[in-house]
Design a protein around this motif. Sequence first.
Motif, PDB file in Angstrom:
ATOM      1  N   CYS A  90     -14.655  10.576 -10.650  1.00  0.00           N
ATOM      2  CA  CYS A  90     -13.904  11.009  -9.481  1.00  0.00           C
ATOM      3  C   CYS A  90     -12.427  11.062  -9.864  1.00  0.00           C
ATOM      4  CB  CYS A  90     -14.155  10.099  -8.282  1.00  0.00           C
ATOM      5  SG  CYS A  90     -13.594   8.411  -8.516  1.00  0.00           S
ATOM      6  N   ASP A  91     -11.588  11.481  -8.924  1.00  0.00           N
ATOM      7  CA  ASP A  91     -10.185  11.728  -9.261  1.00  0.00           C
ATOM      8  C   ASP A  91      -9.447  10.465  -9.691  1.00  0.00           C
ATOM      9  OD1 ASP A  91     -10.660  14.334  -8.590  1.00  0.00           O
ATOM     10  OD2 ASP A  91      -9.678  14.229  -6.631  1.00  0.00           O
ATOM     11  N   GLY A  92      -9.778   9.348  -9.102  1.00  0.00           N
ATOM     12  CA  GLY A  92      -9.088   8.102  -9.405  1.00  0.00           C
ATOM     13  C   GLY A  92      -9.475   7.035  -8.414  1.00  0.00           C
ATOM     14  N   LEU A  93      -8.657   6.003  -8.310  1.00  0.00           N
ATOM     15  CA  LEU A  93      -8.869   4.917  -7.367  1.00  0.00           C
ATOM     16  C   LEU A  93      -7.621   4.735  -6.515  1.00  0.00           C
ATOM     17  CD1 LEU A  93     -10.505   2.243  -9.731  1.00  0.00           C
ATOM     18  CD2 LEU A  93     -11.681   3.550  -7.943  1.00  0.00           C
ATOM     19  N   GLU A  94      -7.813   4.225  -5.313  1.00  0.00           N
ATOM     20  CA  GLU A  94      -6.672   3.932  -4.448  1.00  0.00           C
ATOM     21  C   GLU A  94      -6.963   2.677  -3.635  1.00  0.00           C
ATOM     22  OE1 GLU A  94      -6.123   7.277  -1.924  1.00  0.00           O
ATOM     23  OE2 GLU A  94      -8.083   7.097  -0.952  1.00  0.00           O
ATOM     24  N   LEU A  95      -5.900   1.966  -3.318  1.00  0.00           N
ATOM     25  CA  LEU A  95      -6.022   0.768  -2.498  1.00  0.00           C
ATOM     26  C   LEU A  95      -6.160   1.170  -1.040  1.00  0.00           C
ATOM     27  CD1 LEU A  95      -5.892  -2.368  -2.374  1.00  0.00           C
ATOM     28  CD2 LEU A  95      -3.423  -2.112  -1.997  1.00  0.00           C
ATOM     29  N   THR A  96      -7.101   0.550  -0.347  1.00  0.00           N
ATOM     30  CA  THR A  96      -7.280   0.860   1.063  1.00  0.00           C
ATOM     31  C   THR A  96      -7.730  -0.384   1.813  1.00  0.00           C
ATOM     32  OG1 THR A  96      -8.215   2.502   2.598  1.00  0.00           O
ATOM     33  CG2 THR A  96      -9.729   1.499   1.028  1.00  0.00           C
ATOM     34  N   ARG A  97      -7.687  -0.269   3.105  1.00  0.00           N
ATOM     35  CA  ARG A  97      -8.159  -1.329   4.007  1.00  0.00           C
ATOM     36  C   ARG A  97      -9.548  -0.961   4.486  1.00  0.00           C
ATOM     37  NH1 ARG A  97      -5.047  -2.636   9.737  1.00  0.00           N
ATOM     38  NH2 ARG A  97      -6.776  -3.705  10.774  1.00  0.00           N
ATOM     39  N   LEU A  98     -10.496  -1.846   4.281  1.00  0.00           N
ATOM     40  CA  LEU A  98     -11.863  -1.687   4.796  1.00  0.00           C
ATOM     41  C   LEU A  98     -12.054  -2.747   5.868  1.00  0.00           C
ATOM     42  CD1 LEU A  98     -13.861  -1.203   1.458  1.00  0.00           C
ATOM     43  CD2 LEU A  98     -13.034   0.573   3.026  1.00  0.00           C
ATOM     44  N   GLY A  99     -11.889  -2.349   7.118  1.00  0.00           N
ATOM     45  CA  GLY A  99     -11.866  -3.353   8.171  1.00  0.00           C
ATOM     46  C   GLY A  99     -10.641  -4.227   7.967  1.00  0.00           C
ATOM     47  N   ARG A 100     -10.874  -5.516   7.699  1.00  0.00           N
ATOM     48  CA  ARG A 100      -9.750  -6.422   7.419  1.00  0.00           C
ATOM     49  C   ARG A 100      -9.800  -6.937   5.982  1.00  0.00           C
ATOM     50  NH1 ARG A 100      -9.933 -10.127  12.696  1.00  0.00           N
ATOM     51  NH2 ARG A 100      -8.854 -11.582  11.317  1.00  0.00           N
ATOM     52  N   PHE A 101     -10.497  -6.191   5.126  1.00  0.00           N
ATOM     53  CA  PHE A 101     -10.523  -6.469   3.693  1.00  0.00           C
ATOM     54  C   PHE A 101      -9.663  -5.431   2.978  1.00  0.00           C
ATOM     55  CE2 PHE A 101     -14.390  -8.014   5.560  1.00  0.00           C
ATOM     56  CZ  PHE A 101     -14.694  -9.183   4.880  1.00  0.00           C
ATOM     57  N   LEU A 102      -9.184  -5.782   1.783  1.00  0.00           N
ATOM     58  CA  LEU A 102      -8.492  -4.820   0.938  1.00  0.00           C
ATOM     59  C   LEU A 102      -9.325  -4.575  -0.307  1.00  0.00           C
ATOM     60  CD1 LEU A 102      -4.803  -6.081   1.266  1.00  0.00           C
ATOM     61  CD2 LEU A 102      -5.830  -4.059   2.336  1.00  0.00           C
ATOM     62  N   ALA A 103      -9.436  -3.314  -0.699  1.00  0.00           N
ATOM     63  CA  ALA A 103     -10.289  -2.958  -1.829  1.00  0.00           C
ATOM     64  C   ALA A 103      -9.792  -1.664  -2.450  1.00  0.00           C
ATOM     65  CB  ALA A 103     -11.739  -2.797  -1.374  1.00  0.00           C
ATOM     66  N   LEU A 104     -10.231  -1.424  -3.670  1.00  0.00           N
ATOM     67  CA  LEU A 104      -9.989  -0.160  -4.342  1.00  0.00           C
ATOM     68  C   LEU A 104     -11.198   0.741  -4.121  1.00  0.00           C
ATOM     69  CD1 LEU A 104      -8.563  -1.548  -7.698  1.00  0.00           C
ATOM     70  CD2 LEU A 104      -7.255  -0.374  -5.904  1.00  0.00           C
ATOM     71  N   ILE A 105     -10.952   1.976  -3.710  1.00  0.00           N
ATOM     72  CA  ILE A 105     -12.040   2.920  -3.474  1.00  0.00           C
ATOM     73  C   ILE A 105     -11.745   4.216  -4.227  1.00  0.00           C
ATOM     74  CG2 ILE A 105     -12.512   1.927  -1.197  1.00  0.00           C
ATOM     75  CD1 ILE A 105     -11.250   4.553  -0.034  1.00  0.00           C
ATOM     76  N   PRO A 106     -12.739   5.079  -4.410  1.00  0.00           N
ATOM     77  CA  PRO A 106     -12.523   6.328  -5.141  1.00  0.00           C
ATOM     78  C   PRO A 106     -11.631   7.300  -4.370  1.00  0.00           C
ATOM     79  CG  PRO A 106     -14.862   5.790  -5.003  1.00  0.00           C
ATOM     80  CD  PRO A 106     -14.155   4.900  -4.056  1.00  0.00           C
ATOM     81  N   ARG A 107     -10.855   8.072  -5.122  1.00  0.00           N
ATOM     82  CA  ARG A 107     -10.144   9.226  -4.576  1.00  0.00           C
ATOM     83  C   ARG A 107     -10.925  10.483  -4.931  1.00  0.00           C
ATOM     84  NH1 ARG A 107      -6.123  10.978  -6.746  1.00  0.00           N
ATOM     85  NH2 ARG A 107      -5.717   9.603  -8.532  1.00  0.00           N
ATOM     86  N   GLY A 108     -11.010  11.395  -3.983  1.00  0.00           N
ATOM     87  CA  GLY A 108     -11.692  12.649  -4.251  1.00  0.00           C
ATOM     88  C   GLY A 108     -13.197  12.542  -4.079  1.00  0.00           C
ATOM     89  N   GLU A 109     -13.898  13.497  -4.629  1.00  0.00           N
ATOM     90  CA  GLU A 109     -15.352  13.597  -4.494  1.00  0.00           C
ATOM     91  C   GLU A 109     -16.035  12.399  -5.133  1.00  0.00           C
ATOM     92  OE1 GLU A 109     -18.597  14.340  -3.252  1.00  0.00           O
ATOM     93  OE2 GLU A 109     -17.330  16.102  -2.923  1.00  0.00           O
TER      94      GLU A 109
END
Length: 223
Positions: A90-109
Amino acid sequence: MSYTRFAIYYVPPQGPFARFGASWLGWDIISACEAPLFDFPGLDGITMTPRKYGFHGTLKPPFRLAGDSTAEELHMRVAELASGLAPAKCDGLELTRLGRFLALIPRGESNALQRVAAACVQDLDEFRARLSVAELERRRRPGMSARQNALLTQWGYPYVMDEFRFHMTLTARLPKQDISDWTETILKSLPELPVPFVVDQIALCGERKDGRFELIHRYKLAG
């Protein structure tokens, strides 16, 4: 070593990204040892829950080995599976909020990551000990959809297949007022993230008797 549970994870290769994860969580899943935490007040508390799992992305959630299966048979089947699976990108990773957790998720497809995870869940399920009725009830949560309940019953976990979302967990559940500050702290601490983000191997990991997971073996995706 004997393990209480097994899991199939994405574990980053040795390098700055893996070292960041070990120092952020305080546990090095690759070397199977404690890692010195970054010197941020409160970090020990907010990483206590994810620490035992190490820095990883789940592909097949932790499971007990079925009574008629062996760890060696599981190892051989994972190797066979990996040999026929194409890498995912995938394009990369980005930091995001999942509910009240913080995690790295994929960017793009992320369909390719979905494909790898679904294969791990489905093709290795013969090795998973089925959950008891009591265990299933403990895993059910208020607000789960009918689809998530069905997946829990079939696969032992509600967030697989079409409900799967690849993520690399960095915190436990945070107080709402702390999310912004921890987001800023993580962003300042992250090394350069991989671009593109490529999953070209999967990892068999085991839960030790102390409850922490360690890397057992990596398998290159060669399909």
